[in-house]
Design an enzyme around this catalytic site. Sequence first.
Site, short mmCIF file in Angstrom:
data_model
loop_
_atom_site.label_atom_id
_atom_site.label_comp_id
_atom_site.label_asym_id
_atom_site.label_seq_id
_atom_site.Cartn_x
_atom_site.Cartn_y
_atom_site.Cartn_z
N ARG A 50 -24.54 -16.48 -0.26
CA ARG A 50 -23.74 -17.53 1.45
C ARG A 50 -21.75 -17.62 1.21
NH1 ARG A 50 -23.38 -22.16 3.68
NH2 ARG A 50 -25.75 -22.67 3.12
N TYR A 102 -7.14 -6.85 22.12
CA TYR A 102 -8.89 -7.22 21.99
C TYR A 102 -9.34 -8.23 22.62
CZ TYR A 102 -13.46 -6.69 20.47
OH TYR A 102 -15.16 -6.98 20.67
N ASP A 175 -3.40 -8.90 13.98
CA ASP A 175 -4.78 -8.04 13.93
C ASP A 175 -4.37 -6.53 13.98
OD1 ASP A 175 -6.53 -6.09 14.79
OD2 ASP A 175 -7.74 -7.40 16.10
N LYS A 200 -13.70 -0.41 12.03
CA LYS A 200 -13.23 0.35 12.74
C LYS A 200 -13.21 1.39 11.67
CE LYS A 200 -13.87 -1.50 16.29
NZ LYS A 200 -14.56 -2.55 17.00
C1 LIG Z 1 -8.44 -4.48 17.75
C2 LIG Z 1 -9.95 -5.33 17.37
N1 LIG Z 1 -10.31 -5.99 16.99
C3 LIG Z 1 -11.31 -7.01 16.76
C4 LIG Z 1 -12.05 -6.25 17.42
C5 LIG Z 1 -13.19 -6.99 16.58
O1 LIG Z 1 -14.01 -6.52 15.70
P1 LIG Z 1 -15.47 -6.52 15.42
O2 LIG Z 1 -16.75 -5.44 16.82
O3 LIG Z 1 -15.64 -5.49 14.20
O4 LIG Z 1 -15.97 -7.76 15.67
C6 LIG Z 1 -11.89 -5.28 17.61
C7 LIG Z 1 -13.61 -4.82 17.58
O5 LIG Z 1 -13.50 -3.51 18.68
C8 LIG Z 1 -11.33 -4.32 17.76
O6 LIG Z 1 -10.77 -3.28 18.24
#
Ligand SMILES: Cc1ncc(COP(=O)(O)O)c(C=O)c1O
Length: 380
Positions: A50, A102, A175, A200
């Site tokens: 972990r 997001y 992000d 992604k």
């Molecule tokens: C820009 C962005 N940030 C964060 C996330 C969250 O990521 P995860 O789905 O891997 O938890 C996403 C998911 O669609 C995203 O598009």
Amino acid sequence: MESHRSATMTAQALGWIDEQTKALVPPLHPATTFIRDADNQYRAGYSYGRPTNPTFVPPEALLTRLEDGAACLTFASGMAAATTVFLALRPGDHIVAPQVMYWGLRNWLKSAAAEWGLVVDFVDASTTDALASAVKPGRTKLIWVESPANPTWLITDIAAAAEIARGAGARLAVDSTVATPLLTRPIALGADIVMHSATKYLNGHSDVVAGALVAARHDELWERIAAIRTGNGAILGSFEAWLLLRGMRTLHLRVERCCRTAQSIAEHFVDHRRVAAVLYPGLPGHPGHAVAARQMFGGFGGMLSIRVAGGERAAIATAAQVTVWKRATSLGGVESLIEHRASIEGPGSAAPGDLLRLSVGIEDAGDLIGDLEQALAAAG
Ligand SMILES: Cc1ncc(COP(=O)(O)O)c(C=O)c1O
């Protein structure tokens, strides 16, 4: 590989070679536990699965180098990575976050983070003035931005946001999922933490859910973040970590291709009679174009949205007609995806009803344009 460019570093996974076997590909370690030395030490650095796992080391090392950071931690998902940053703050801390971001994280900030005692103000992060007037010196501990931001691909001036954060005694977290480490370097622009949904572009094949944080420096906040990952068990599986490194080896080729095709799709549909607007930072008419041209290099990303002239009904009907594009959520994979964004976000979505989000993959650009053309005509 000290001086090598990112294409070489990713293709060769930092030039990793196994000392014992001379294997070119790092092994997958499924072990959840490790032998303690006879004198009661753990000299190899691993005790239990972990806190960390040797399979995390190559992808974390590569991401650290690509982002020019001091350290990286992988997580079970992008959400696990992002929420760990907020959980490392203290109840009562003030945060500035974007109105356009997001939706899953925005919802978490409005619910779980608020219940936990964080105070979040949502502002138009594409305007430096709005960020500047939202910070409360001494109280604001974090500015969180996303650039380009879902689903209208607004751009935040990261260098300006970093200066505002510094002036207020706060950190800046970015992000950078859509920009990838190839198109924008938030740490070089002054950011303290970079976050990726590695689900992604980094993995790129729609078969791993993963997240990552990269820190500009190894400080007390970073220690807290690492402790929360261990404490909450927000770790990546070893198979996913192994697949992530494998996916990242082709990051350059995929991102280059996605950017090129997204730009040509945007230019093709910008004056289309069935399209009310194309939202893409690579178009001179996009409100974030000038800043994007300054802080992004090598392209404007593989994500764009179109607003369908006939409104929500026509947008949903267009998505129903595609055959090459796949009607699915997510982004950054090799296959192109189309999505009526307001439908997935549900009640309270800020996405316009006529908006279709497009994640451009690596297929033939002509096939993608032709399929969207016929779908718009059929829905017309
Ligand atoms: C820009 C962005 N940030 C964060 C996330 C969250 O990521 P995860 O789905 O891997 O938890 C996403 C998911 O669609 C995203 O598009």
